[in-house]
Design an enzyme around this catalytic site. Structure first.
Site, short mmCIF file in Angstrom:
data_model
loop_
_atom_site.label_atom_id
_atom_site.label_comp_id
_atom_site.label_asym_id
_atom_site.label_seq_id
_atom_site.Cartn_x
_atom_site.Cartn_y
_atom_site.Cartn_z
N CYS A 152 38.46 38.64 43.03
CA CYS A 152 38.69 38.68 44.40
C CYS A 152 38.62 37.51 45.06
CB CYS A 152 38.11 39.93 45.05
SG CYS A 152 38.75 41.69 44.59
N HIS A 206 37.72 38.31 51.86
CA HIS A 206 36.18 38.22 51.01
C HIS A 206 35.44 36.64 51.24
CE1 HIS A 206 34.10 39.99 47.54
NE2 HIS A 206 33.21 39.48 48.25
#
Length: 531
Positions: free
Chosen positions: A58, A108
């Site tokens: 991610c 993120h």
């Protein structure tokens, strides 16, 4: 009169899904999934058939997507690596070009900087911003307690509510609200908005309405089942780090997980439809270039593997659709491209190909020639430096061949035209002189591109610093880096410092022109003398 849509500086809307493999989309040949809105974007857009993430995890994939640089160039090693504030992102480039830059949803970002070039960030993140998820290559035998396990598969099914539903509904609602705000405010700048959802990322749980879009018997099973091909050492380590070895998965559990995943894909498609309708309602659709993409894919049980973290096709391929039919004729692109190419592409889209000089070198190359139907580059460079690895894992995709190398592991070479399921590792065919020459050339290229021992040393040193940092920050009063969205309550809805009529007129869309009453002259009666 407004200028034609194609002559004005375009808005740019990026729709990002998390862990969406293109093999689950009808636009890429899937016969099961139901995604009418994504299908419509693909039908009228430019579809890239061989788009890849540069790091199948991610945070690293998103940092590369933002910065146009490979993970090793910016320290984007894993899901707990910091993106340094000095790293230029497409947010900085587009703001410099006169765009308002807006983020709604997941990126993120780890570290204190939670904007990285975005002028506005509408939501917090679904993942933590600290260093708590730092891997430990010093202890590869120790499985992190916070990492993936197989509960997502064994417990796959329906739900009424979930953490991810809470998040994505906020993301989409605020993105729609922002599109309404943009068309009602006085800021004339074009926008670049990134709407980043967390579905269809595991856990594989979705409300019954989306589950019921699919019959259980129609769910396709993995093309390469567990045990059909030998596991390479990296795959064996992934099975350990995600606790797959101690959790046998039945065929029905595999089917359930894929069933829920397809439901989540349809959920994403529905959210895409909501945003597209808002674009239409606000009159911004004709002058908005739409990119639909993902950060990485999902193995979904292929080869007995789940999630991502490897360079097999299901994990490292991503969908990439560019929808701007007034600018680019619909067509498909066979050449291999990647997320590192998005930054220069966005700059070209913002500048209509008349791109100013870059302040520094980047690793990405613009997709502008591909969008115009011309010949462009055909190459992907990948790096994986996260959990399950014990040394850098690198990938080269060029033409029909993919090469994967990690020190200490046997090399992997696949012909993706003849062997799309990657069943036959050509690096094992030592007697074939054609492949021997190709392997020698690729190994030489890896040695030239990377200082593998030096890169491993840098990764391990970063891991040690960040683990110590997290332990220190956990003592005493903890100061969080997680983004806290701010809304100026004094400027919302009805407030006494704003004239009521002005406020209502400003908030109503479409604008209603005030009704102007005709001027009525008074009737003057003559006096008795007739004067």
């Amino acid at each position: 009169m407004d200028a034609p849509a194609h002559s004005r500086k375009p808005n740019i809307l990026i729709l990002m899904a998390d862990q969406l493999t293109p093999s689950a989309l009808a636009a890429y040949g899937n016969q099961v999934s139901k995604t009418p809105h994504i299908d419509a974007l693909a039908k009228a857009g430019v579809v890239f058939d061989a788009a890849y993430t540069n790091s199948p995890l991610c945070a690293p994939s998103r940092y590369v997507f933002m910065a146009g640089k490979l993970p090793s160039a910016i320290g984007a090693y894993d899901n707990s690596a910091e993106l340094p504030s000095e790293v230029l992102t497409f947010g900085h480039y587009l703001r410099h070009a006169g765009y308002r830059t807006i983020l709604s949803g997941k990126m993120h970002f780890c570290g204190a900087d939670q904007l990285h070039g975005f002028e506005e960030r509408l939501t917090t993140d679904i993942y933590p911003a600290d260093f708590g998820w730092t891997p430990d290559w010093d202890q590869p035998e120790v499985r992190p307690s916070w990492y993936h396990n197989m509960g997502s598969v064994t417990e796959a099914g329906t739900c009424i509510r979930s953490n991810q539903l809470d998040f994505d509904e906020e993301v989409v609602f605020l993105a729609q609200q922002k599109l309404f705000d943009i068309v009602r405010d006085d800021d004339a700048r074009p926008f670049c908005m990134l709407v980043s959802m967390t579905h269809p990322h595991d856990p594989y749980a979705i409300p019954k309405a989306y589950w019921d879009l699919y019959r259980d018997e129609d769910i396709d099973m993995p093309r390469v089942g567990p045990g059909e091909v030998p596991l390479d050492p990296h795959s064996q380590r992934l099975r350990h780090v995600s606790d797959m070895d101690s959790t046998p998965i039945s065929d029905q559990q595999t089917r359930n997980a894929r069933h829920a995943y397809y439901g989540a894909v349809s959920y994403v498609d529905e959210q895409v439809g909501k945003i597209l309708r808002t674009l239409e309602q606000t009159g911004q659709a004709d002058n908005t270039i739409i990119l639909l993409l993902a950060d990485h894919g999902d193995m979904l049980g292929e080869r007995g593997l789940w999630y991502k973290m490897n360079f097999f096709e299901n994990a490292c391929r991503v969908p990439l659709i560019v929808h701007a039919p007034a600018r680019f004729a619909p067509h498909r692109v066979a050449a291999s491209v990647s997320l590192v190419d998005i930054l220069p592409t966005l700059v070209d889209l913002a500048c209509a190909g008349d791109t100013p000089a870059y302040p520094e070198a980047i690793d990405g190359r613009s997709l502008w020639p591909h969008l115009l139907g011309q010949e462009g580059h055909d190459e992907v460079v990948g790096e994986y430096l996260g959990e399950g690895a014990v040394a850098p894992l690198v990938m080269l995709r060029r033409g029909r061949y993919k090469f994967v190398h990690s020190p200490g592991d046997p090399d992997q070479l696949y012909d993706l035209v003849a062997d799309p399921d990657e069943r036959h590792n050509l690096a094992n065919l030592a007697g074939d002189p054609t492949h021997t020459v190709r392997l020698q050339a690729l190994r030489s290229e890896v040695a030239t591109r990377w200082d593998m021992p030096g890169l491993r040393t840098a990764v391990v040193a970063s891991q040690r610093r960040r683990r110590f940092h997290f332990e220190a920050q956990s003592q005493g009063v903890r100061q969080a880096w997680d983004h806290q969205p701010y809304q100026a309550a004094s400027q919302r809805y009805m407030r006494n410092h704003i004239d009521l009529d002005t406020l209502e007129a400003r908030a109503r869309y479409p604008v209603v022109k005030p009704v102007v009453s005709p001027v009525v002259k008074p009737i003057v009666k003559p006096d008795a003398a007739g004067i």
